[in-house]
Scaffold this active site. Structure first.
Site, short mmCIF file in Angstrom:
data_model
loop_
_atom_site.label_atom_id
_atom_site.label_comp_id
_atom_site.label_asym_id
_atom_site.label_seq_id
_atom_site.Cartn_x
_atom_site.Cartn_y
_atom_site.Cartn_z
N LYS A 13 2.57 1.88 2.68
CA LYS A 13 3.09 1.66 3.97
C LYS A 13 1.97 2.55 4.94
O LYS A 13 1.29 1.95 5.79
CB LYS A 13 4.46 2.46 4.27
CG LYS A 13 5.33 1.69 3.81
CD LYS A 13 6.84 2.47 4.27
CE LYS A 13 6.88 3.92 4.13
NZ LYS A 13 7.42 4.33 2.98
N ARG A 88 14.86 4.63 8.58
CA ARG A 88 15.21 4.87 7.34
C ARG A 88 16.59 4.86 6.84
O ARG A 88 16.93 4.95 6.00
CB ARG A 88 14.44 6.32 6.76
CG ARG A 88 13.48 6.16 5.83
CD ARG A 88 13.08 7.61 5.69
NE ARG A 88 12.15 7.78 4.62
CZ ARG A 88 11.11 7.89 4.76
NH1 ARG A 88 10.28 7.80 5.88
NH2 ARG A 88 10.09 8.44 3.95
N ARG A 127 -1.55 10.57 -6.00
CA ARG A 127 -1.65 11.17 -4.73
C ARG A 127 -1.37 12.64 -4.49
O ARG A 127 -2.40 13.25 -3.82
CB ARG A 127 -0.52 10.40 -3.72
CG ARG A 127 -0.52 10.71 -2.22
CD ARG A 127 0.14 10.02 -1.36
NE ARG A 127 1.43 10.37 -1.10
CZ ARG A 127 2.41 9.73 -0.66
NH1 ARG A 127 2.23 8.49 0.10
NH2 ARG A 127 3.72 10.15 -0.48
N ARG A 133 0.09 16.90 -1.43
CA ARG A 133 1.26 16.45 -0.39
C ARG A 133 2.34 17.35 -1.17
O ARG A 133 2.76 17.20 -2.39
CB ARG A 133 1.53 15.21 -0.30
CG ARG A 133 1.49 14.99 0.97
CD ARG A 133 1.82 13.60 1.47
NE ARG A 133 3.19 13.24 1.64
CZ ARG A 133 3.88 12.11 2.01
NH1 ARG A 133 2.99 11.30 2.49
NH2 ARG A 133 5.05 12.07 2.01
N ARG A 144 13.09 11.50 -3.45
CA ARG A 144 12.82 10.39 -2.40
C ARG A 144 12.90 9.11 -2.79
O ARG A 144 13.61 8.34 -1.93
CB ARG A 144 11.33 10.74 -2.04
CG ARG A 144 11.19 11.97 -1.15
CD ARG A 144 9.80 12.47 -1.25
NE ARG A 144 8.86 11.83 -0.48
CZ ARG A 144 7.41 11.44 -1.02
NH1 ARG A 144 7.14 12.29 -1.83
NH2 ARG A 144 6.93 10.60 -0.16
#
Ligand code: AMP
Length: 189
Positions: A13, A88, A127, A133, A144
């Site tokens: 995204k 969401r 990532r 992160r 998640r």
């Protein structure tokens, strides 16, 4: 052009949002980015949101809705916007529909990036190594994804029924996915 991008964490995204922003000249409004900025800035919202984010849980709807309402009021959103990571939950989607209907400017297309669970787990691991992160750890990623399938995936049906859902395969090179998104928007399917 008023768009929303849907897809599990790691579905691309952020990457596709940046491409669409440049292509259509509209702001890329990412609820995750706004929340991370609030956490960094130590604002009240940031203080309330941090624990949820670190646990891979959703930040309560009331906080997110107030933040998004304020963001969508800004002048740069008048000619359109691209929502990323919001809505969401079905409750957020319903609130967004009300918010935008009042302004006479509803969402025109919802793009769903379809990616397998295996692919997103692998991408998020990459990532974490590159960006560090704090919510890309294995347990948080699993949480998640659980939250995505339980709370966010039902939105696909919500938008399909409205006839504005455009489903695109999110696997492959980013340029290929971008081309598929543009084709889906042009064909209105
Ligand atoms: P993202 O960058 O979109 O993956 O979002 C990172 C984290 O921010 C999520 O795991 C949630 O904790 C929180 N978050 C982002 N957008 C929302 C939203 N629309 N509703 C609730 N929580 C959100």
């Amino acid at each position: 052009m008023r768009l929303a991008l849907l897809g599990p964490p790691g579905s691309g995204k952020g990457t596709q949002g940046a491409v669409l922003r440049a292509h259509f000249g509209i702001p890329h409004v990412s609820s995750g980015d706004l929340l991370r900025a609030a956490v960094r800035g130590g604002t009240n919202l940031g203080k309330k949101a941090k624990a949820y984010m670190d646990a891979g849980e959703l930040v309560p709807d009331a906080l997110v809705l107030a933040m998004m309402d304020e963001r969508l009021e800004k002048a740069d959103c008048r000619n359109g916007f691209l929502l990323d990571g919001f809505p969401r939950t079905v409750a957020q989607a319903e609130a967004l529909t009300r918010m935008l209907t009042e302004r006479g400017a509803p969402i025109e297309h919802v793009i769903s990036l379809a990616v397998t669970e295996e692919e997103v787990v692998a991408r998020l691991r990459g990532r974490r190594e590159q960006e560090g992160r704090s919510d890309d750890g294995d347990d948080t990623v699993k949480q998640r994804l659980r939250v995505y399938f339980a709370e966010t995936a039902p939105l696909l049906d919500y938008y399909r029924k409205q006839g504005i859902l455009r489903e695109v395969q999110g696997i492959g090179k980013p340029e290929v996915v971008s081309t598929a998104i543009r084709a889906a928007l042009e064909n209105g399917r």
